[in-house]
Design a protein around this motif. Structure first.
Motif, mmCIF file in Angstrom:
data_model
loop_
_atom_site.group_PDB
_atom_site.id
_atom_site.type_symbol
_atom_site.label_atom_id
_atom_site.label_comp_id
_atom_site.label_asym_id
_atom_site.label_seq_id
_atom_site.Cartn_x
_atom_site.Cartn_y
_atom_site.Cartn_z
ATOM 1 N N SER A 1 0.856 -1.186 0.000
ATOM 2 C CA SER A 1 0.000 0.000 0.000
ATOM 3 C C SER A 1 0.895 1.240 0.000
ATOM 4 C CB SER A 1 -0.947 -0.047 1.204
ATOM 5 O OG SER A 1 -1.790 1.077 1.227
ATOM 6 N N THR A 2 0.580 2.207 0.829
ATOM 7 C CA THR A 2 1.389 3.440 0.872
ATOM 8 C C THR A 2 2.318 3.484 2.084
ATOM 9 O OG1 THR A 2 -0.444 4.545 2.006
ATOM 10 C CG2 THR A 2 -0.319 4.796 -0.386
ATOM 11 N N GLY B 1 -1.379 3.618 5.667
ATOM 12 C CA GLY B 1 -1.622 2.723 4.543
ATOM 13 C C GLY B 1 -2.335 1.474 4.989
#
Length: 790
Positions: free
Chosen positions: A682-683, A697
């Motif tokens: 994800s982030t 995230g």
């Protein structure tokens, strides 16, 4: 009187100025440094090397000057005015050519090293070379030993955890370029031997190769029609097995593996049937084993029954993907975690702490402070006021020196008990042992002297000592000067000479790894619930001052166990979050993070960490091990300035326990024994060393549960994420395979029919962690499972 004093001062100043000139006069005088001598220097492998590791410098010399009997030297700056010298002897006649290889560390700075050639004491050649700012630790090295290197260039990808980007350098090796120095070999992540006469490797190279595997290296061997060449080196018991017959095998597994099952077309390969002891089969077609892996130490040796350099692999569009997939089969840690640390960089600081802590003759600082305060009070205000009251202030010039003399004598006797009378070698021995008693010893030595002096260290047994120096350059790289020799490393002799270091400075060396026979540790243990029950017997030659059993989530303090004695495991001492830092720093087993920690705790805690650091790829403990510490002397004395040193040993022994998780038709994997993979970053940012996420995230993790079990109970343990790592900012979701979507986790325990919907057909359990920016890093949680055999 004043004239006499002035003349004396002038005389002393003149002597002070003359002495350096006299000393310099005895040093080497540079000659015409390039007359008739042609030198070509290359750094690393095809100019590839890694910062923080050792690398070879290859010096090709063409001598049209005169017969030379002297040395070749590489000067490595250590600070702005000091350097270490890596030296080899050389004898080269006029008109001859010779290649000299010297192994040096690559510092954490862009520096100019110097190559120097001397004939006796006369320097006949010198030139600076640039080293540093090359390859970082996210670049992986694959060494290829093959008579047909080009046919194996498709093996150019090492698998990595999801979200981690790696690049790969293929290094062409042969019997001449293969590292004969273990610290250089540690640069490589994988070594492939295929269609190569391995018996061409020297005995020293082979010993280093075996040590490299035991310390975590991945060795891949291709056989097939060329198996006699490839396996010609392995005549000892390093790999135990028996080659059989060559047969043609039609298999669908090759294409299927490379394409994730999209292509199941059959292909024919010449396969050697090999019976290997204690191997795991990675690829099998019918009764034919195509790829097998043997775990040796903390490393892996894979033997393929086929030749990697023949069809169908050469010229195949998916051959690179196939190579990456089999690397992940051979060493799952490539996917499960990324190892960005390295022994050379981490070892220096750990070893310095170890050998310094073992030096228990320490001054009582509090006592010195009290004496100093009393001295200051007496020498100034007390003397002044007493003499003033007696109206004898003119006696200050007598009382102050007298008080200074008295306190000088006091300080002398206070410190006499902390001074060394002999050269002392503090040895930290780290022994890794298997269940049969086969053991390997690494020894790190700190040399301490009673005064400032030059120290030459060598081994009585002829072993080549290795320097453990600071991996960082201390100073401004632009101002680096090679004025003063700090340490002299004679590579061909294996000796190390430390030049006039202060008494407080640590002189640290490493004795190369060696096999050692000390008996064994007998363990009759089994898993009962979440605990280990059974008996541990000390069948070694040494008394254990301390003994422990460590699992991924709990620890057992067993106390002292004398040789021949046994101790029972009745109940665990405590639990922890799976991180070695908590065991050693936070008052679980040791409390070395506390200012009130004892010297014994600090040393044993450092030794404890060191026993894991040589093989751990994260700070997380992944196995069950018996840990024992002994103060008995194991090492032989080193020769220091021609005399045997006084030996002070402290040894830690680590033996991983192999437990059977099956009991009849019941299977149970306690917390920490199910492997997992990060499949989506994800982030967030992911630190594979600490196995934690940073930043907001929703990363996803998959747990690979034993495919041969029917799971009846599953528990998600997030206790490690809610402790010191501050994971109160994390929420968990579980993937529901019946609904094909994530659902909120209302509980961390699943059982009965409820658990089935959260498992895939391959027994994969998947979670998503919602991480916010409101707290600290989030640790990956562990799971435990129970069930029946399918």
């Amino acid at each position: 009187m004043r004239k006499v004093v002035n003349r004396a001062l002038i005389f002393i100043l003149a002597i002070a100025l003359i002495i350096p000139l006299v000393l310099v006069k005895g040093e080497t005088v540079k000659a015409d440094t390039k007359k008739g001598i042609t030198v070509k220097t290359t750094v690393g492998f095809n100019d590839k090397y890694k910062i923080g590791y050792y690398t070879p410098i290859n010096i090709s010399i063409k001598n049209d000057y005169k017969d030379i009997q002297g040395t070749v030297e590489v000067k490595v700056p250590t600070s702005e005015n000091k350097y270490d010298s890596y030296l080899k002897n050389i004898s080269i006649q006029k008109g001859a050519e010779k290649i000299v290889t010297i192994n040096v560390p690559v510092k954490q700075a862009f520096l100019k090293y110097e190559v120097s050639i001397k004939d006796g004491s006369e320097e006949v050649y010198s030139e600076e070379i640039k080293v540093g700012n090359s390859t970082n630790q996210t670049v992986k090295f694959i060494g290829i030993l093959s008579d047909d290197f080009d046919s194996l260039t498709y093996l150019n990808k090492i698998p990595a955890p999801k979200g981690v980007t790696l690049s790969t350098e293929l290094i062409k090796l042969d019997e001449n370029k293969f590292p004969d120095y273990l610290q250089v070999l540690e640069t490589f992540d994988i070594i492939v031997i295929n269609n190569f006469d391995s018996s061409k490797l020297s005995k020293e190279a082979y010993e280093n190769l075996k040590s490299w595997v035991k310390l975590g290296g991945t060795l891949v061997i291709g056989t097939g029609t060329n198996y006699n060449k490839t396996l010609s080196l392995f005549k000892d018991d390093f790999i135990k097995g028996q080659p059989g017959e060559l047969t043609k095998v039609n298999t669908t597994k090759i294409y299927s593996i490379a394409t994730n099952g999209d292509n199941n077309n059959p292909v024919s390969v010449e396969n050697l049937n090999i019976q290997l002891d204690r191997s795991n089969t990675n690829i099998q077609e019918g009764n034919s084993k195509l790829l097998q892996t043997v775990n040796i130490g903390t490393g892996n040796v894979a033997i393929a029954g086929f030749d990697f350099g023949l069809k169908p692999f050469v010229g195949w569009a998916n051959n690179s993907s196939f190579g990456e997939k089999i690397f992940s089969m051979i060493n799952p840690n490539f996917v499960n975690s990324a190892k960005f640390d390295n022994g050379y960089m981490n070892t220096y600081f750990s070893v310095s702490e170890l050998v310094n802590n073992l030096m228990n003759k320490k001054a009582n600082i509090n006592m010195y402070l009290i004496v100093l305060i009393i001295y200051i009070v007496l020498v100034a205000p007390t003397s002044y006021f007493v003499l003033k009251k007696l109206d004898k202030r003119e006696f200050m010039w007598i009382t102050v020196p007298c008080i200074a003399i008295v306190f000088g004598v006091v300080v002398y006797f206070l410190g006499s008990g902390t001074r060394l009378s002999d050269v002392v070698a503090n040895n930290a021995n780290i022994i890794n042992m298997d269940s049969k008693g086969a053991a390997t010893k690494n020894t790190y030595v700190g040399i301490f002297t009673p005064k400032k002096m030059t120290v030459e260290v060598s081994s009585k047994e002829g072993q080549k000592l290795e320097s453990v120096d600071n991996p960082n350059y201390n100073g401004n790289a632009d101002n680096a000067k090679k004025n003063e020799l700090d340490t002299l490393i004679r590579e061909d002799k294996g000796t190390i000479e430390f030049k006039n270091k202060s008494v407080l400075a640590t002189r640290t060396v490493k004795i190369p790894s060696s096999n050692i026979s000390i008996g064994k540790i007998d363990a009759d243990v089994s898993i009962e619930g979440d605990e280990i029950k059974g008996t541990i017997k000390n069948s070694t030659s040494f008394d254990f001052e301390y003994c422990y059993v460590i699992t991924p989530k709990s620890y057992y303090i067993l106390g002292a166990v004398k040789k021949g004695d046994s101790v029972k495991l009745d109940k665990k001492t405590g639990d922890y979050n799976g991180d070695i830092n908590q065991l050693t720093y936070e008052n679980k087993i040791y409390k070395i993070g506390s200012p009130n920690a004892s010297d014994e705790d600090r040393y044993n805690g450092s030794l404890f960490r060191m026993s894991y650091s040589e093989s751990m790829q994260t700070t997380r403990i992944k196995d069950i091990s018996i840990i024992a510490i002994t103060k008995d002397n194991i090492s032989k004395p080193l020769v220091v300035n021609g005399k045997d040193s006084v030996v002070k040993d402290r040894t830690i022994i680590r033996m991983p326990l192999q437990l059977n998780f099956k009991n009849g038709d019941t299977i149970q994997y306690p917390t920490g024994f199910v492997n997992y993979r990060v499949v989506e970053m994800s982030t967030t940012n992911y630190d594979p060393y600490g196995e934690v996420f940073y930043g907001a995230g929703t990363p996803e993790i998959v747990y690979d549960i034993d495919k041969n079990m029917i799971v009846s109970e599953l528990k998600l343990d997030s206790s490690s994420t809610s402790s010191n790592t501050g994971a109160s900012n994390a929420a968990f979701e579980v993937y529901d395979y019946k609904q094909n979507k994530y659902v909120s986790a209302t509980s961390d325990s699943f059982s009965g029919d409820d658990v089935k919907k959260y498992l895939s057909n391959d027994n994969e359990f998947k979670i998503k962690i919602s991480v916010s920016n409101n707290g600290g890093p989030v640790q990956i949680p562990e799971i435990s499972v129970k069930g029946k055999v399918k």
